[in-house]
Design a protein around this motif. Sequence first.
Motif, short mmCIF file in Angstrom:
data_model
loop_
_atom_site.label_atom_id
_atom_site.label_comp_id
_atom_site.label_asym_id
_atom_site.label_seq_id
_atom_site.Cartn_x
_atom_site.Cartn_y
_atom_site.Cartn_z
N VAL A 274 4.03 55.27 -13.70
CA VAL A 274 4.48 53.92 -13.35
C VAL A 274 3.40 53.15 -12.59
CG1 VAL A 274 6.91 54.60 -13.33
CG2 VAL A 274 5.59 54.65 -11.19
N GLY A 275 2.28 53.82 -12.29
CA GLY A 275 1.20 53.15 -11.58
C GLY A 275 -0.03 54.02 -11.56
N TYR A 276 -1.12 53.41 -11.14
CA TYR A 276 -2.36 54.18 -10.99
C TYR A 276 -3.28 53.45 -10.04
CZ TYR A 276 -5.52 51.24 -13.79
OH TYR A 276 -6.33 50.23 -14.23
N ALA A 277 -4.30 54.16 -9.59
CA ALA A 277 -5.26 53.58 -8.66
C ALA A 277 -6.59 54.28 -8.83
CB ALA A 277 -4.77 53.73 -7.22
N GLY A 278 -7.67 53.55 -8.47
CA GLY A 278 -8.99 54.12 -8.60
C GLY A 278 -9.88 53.76 -7.42
N LEU A 279 -10.81 54.66 -7.15
CA LEU A 279 -11.74 54.55 -6.04
C LEU A 279 -13.14 54.86 -6.53
CD1 LEU A 279 -11.91 54.46 -2.79
CD2 LEU A 279 -11.87 56.95 -2.95
N ALA A 280 -14.11 54.12 -6.03
CA ALA A 280 -15.53 54.43 -6.26
C ALA A 280 -16.15 54.69 -4.89
CB ALA A 280 -16.25 53.27 -6.94
N VAL A 281 -16.97 55.73 -4.81
CA VAL A 281 -17.64 56.05 -3.55
C VAL A 281 -19.10 56.35 -3.83
CG1 VAL A 281 -17.68 57.53 -1.50
CG2 VAL A 281 -15.50 57.10 -2.66
N ALA A 282 -19.97 55.68 -3.08
CA ALA A 282 -21.41 55.93 -3.14
C ALA A 282 -21.92 55.93 -1.70
CB ALA A 282 -22.11 54.86 -3.96
N ALA A 283 -22.52 57.04 -1.32
CA ALA A 283 -23.02 57.21 0.05
C ALA A 283 -21.88 56.97 1.04
CB ALA A 283 -24.23 56.34 0.30
N ASP A 284 -22.06 56.00 1.96
CA ASP A 284 -21.04 55.80 2.99
C ASP A 284 -20.14 54.59 2.69
OD1 ASP A 284 -22.87 53.79 3.43
OD2 ASP A 284 -23.01 54.11 5.59
N GLN A 285 -20.18 54.11 1.46
CA GLN A 285 -19.38 52.94 1.08
C GLN A 285 -18.40 53.30 -0.03
OE1 GLN A 285 -21.40 49.16 0.51
NE2 GLN A 285 -20.09 48.75 -1.24
N ALA A 286 -17.16 52.85 0.12
CA ALA A 286 -16.14 53.06 -0.90
C ALA A 286 -15.60 51.72 -1.35
CB ALA A 286 -15.01 53.93 -0.35
N ASP A 287 -15.11 51.67 -2.58
CA ASP A 287 -14.50 50.46 -3.12
C ASP A 287 -13.20 50.83 -3.83
OD1 ASP A 287 -16.54 48.10 -2.98
OD2 ASP A 287 -17.71 49.87 -3.52
N VAL A 288 -12.12 50.14 -3.48
CA VAL A 288 -10.89 50.27 -4.23
C VAL A 288 -11.13 49.54 -5.54
CG1 VAL A 288 -8.43 49.67 -4.35
CG2 VAL A 288 -9.43 50.41 -2.17
N GLN A 289 -11.16 50.29 -6.64
CA GLN A 289 -11.43 49.69 -7.95
C GLN A 289 -10.20 48.96 -8.47
OE1 GLN A 289 -14.70 50.00 -7.77
NE2 GLN A 289 -14.91 50.69 -9.87
N THR A 290 -9.02 49.56 -8.28
CA THR A 290 -7.80 48.98 -8.79
C THR A 290 -6.59 49.70 -8.23
OG1 THR A 290 -6.66 48.27 -10.81
CG2 THR A 290 -7.67 50.45 -10.85
N ILE A 291 -5.49 48.98 -8.12
CA ILE A 291 -4.17 49.56 -7.89
C ILE A 291 -3.22 48.74 -8.75
CG2 ILE A 291 -2.27 49.96 -6.27
CD1 ILE A 291 -4.31 50.26 -4.05
N ALA A 292 -2.46 49.42 -9.60
CA ALA A 292 -1.52 48.74 -10.47
C ALA A 292 -0.22 49.54 -10.53
CB ALA A 292 -2.10 48.60 -11.88
N VAL A 293 0.90 48.82 -10.43
CA VAL A 293 2.22 49.43 -10.48
C VAL A 293 3.11 48.52 -11.33
CG1 VAL A 293 4.24 50.16 -9.12
CG2 VAL A 293 1.93 50.48 -8.19
N TYR A 294 3.88 49.12 -12.24
CA TYR A 294 4.83 48.32 -13.02
C TYR A 294 5.69 47.48 -12.10
CZ TYR A 294 4.21 50.54 -17.64
OH TYR A 294 3.72 50.95 -18.85
N ALA A 295 6.00 46.26 -12.52
CA ALA A 295 6.77 45.31 -11.71
C ALA A 295 8.08 45.90 -11.23
CB ALA A 295 7.01 44.02 -12.49
N GLU A 296 8.77 46.64 -12.08
CA GLU A 296 10.08 47.17 -11.70
C GLU A 296 10.00 48.29 -10.66
OE1 GLU A 296 9.14 49.15 -15.75
OE2 GLU A 296 8.79 47.21 -14.80
N HIS A 297 8.80 48.76 -10.38
CA HIS A 297 8.60 49.81 -9.38
C HIS A 297 7.89 49.30 -8.13
CE1 HIS A 297 10.13 53.20 -11.70
NE2 HIS A 297 9.64 52.57 -12.75
N ARG A 298 7.59 48.01 -8.08
CA ARG A 298 6.93 47.44 -6.90
C ARG A 298 7.90 47.34 -5.75
NH1 ARG A 298 4.17 42.93 -10.39
NH2 ARG A 298 2.83 44.32 -11.58
#
Length: 155
Positions: A62-86
């Motif tokens: 019903v959802g997923y999320a992603g992270l990128a990490v390089a050295a000491d910096q991280a980035d939230v790539q995405t977070i997505a959840v179906y509307a009916e589960h928000r």
Amino acid sequence: MIGQAPVAALRQMTEQDIAAVVAVERATFPIDAWTEGMLRGELADQPRTRHYLVAEVDGRIVGYAGLAVAADQADVQTIAVYAEHRRAGIGSQLLTALLAEATRRGATKIFLEVRADNPPAQTMYTTFGFEAYGVRRAYYDDGTDAITMMRELDG
């Protein structure tokens, strides 16, 4: 997740999850959804620089999320959840897991972009200690601005 029981089972995303994740992506971001190829590219860097999770309720993604990490910096790539589960805490669950992974990998700061027309997501990020620091004009395919946000991580 701040003081809430888990509502979804989280696990690492695999290639077998791509079709279900593409469906979540298209439903959540119809104008600028990531393609199957983009998701495969992200998974190709897992676990080296990427960390992707899926959220399941009753065995359904019903959802997923992603992270990128390089050295000491991280980035939230995405977070997505179906509307009916928000608004059930799944986005918070996913973000909590990404923050923990970024810290585990030694990141000291984590960044993200959020649509300027998505106040619920902005509120969630602010609740988790993210602070806005800039705007990327016309960042999204439909011309919507992105608000850039950052949070310090505890090592």
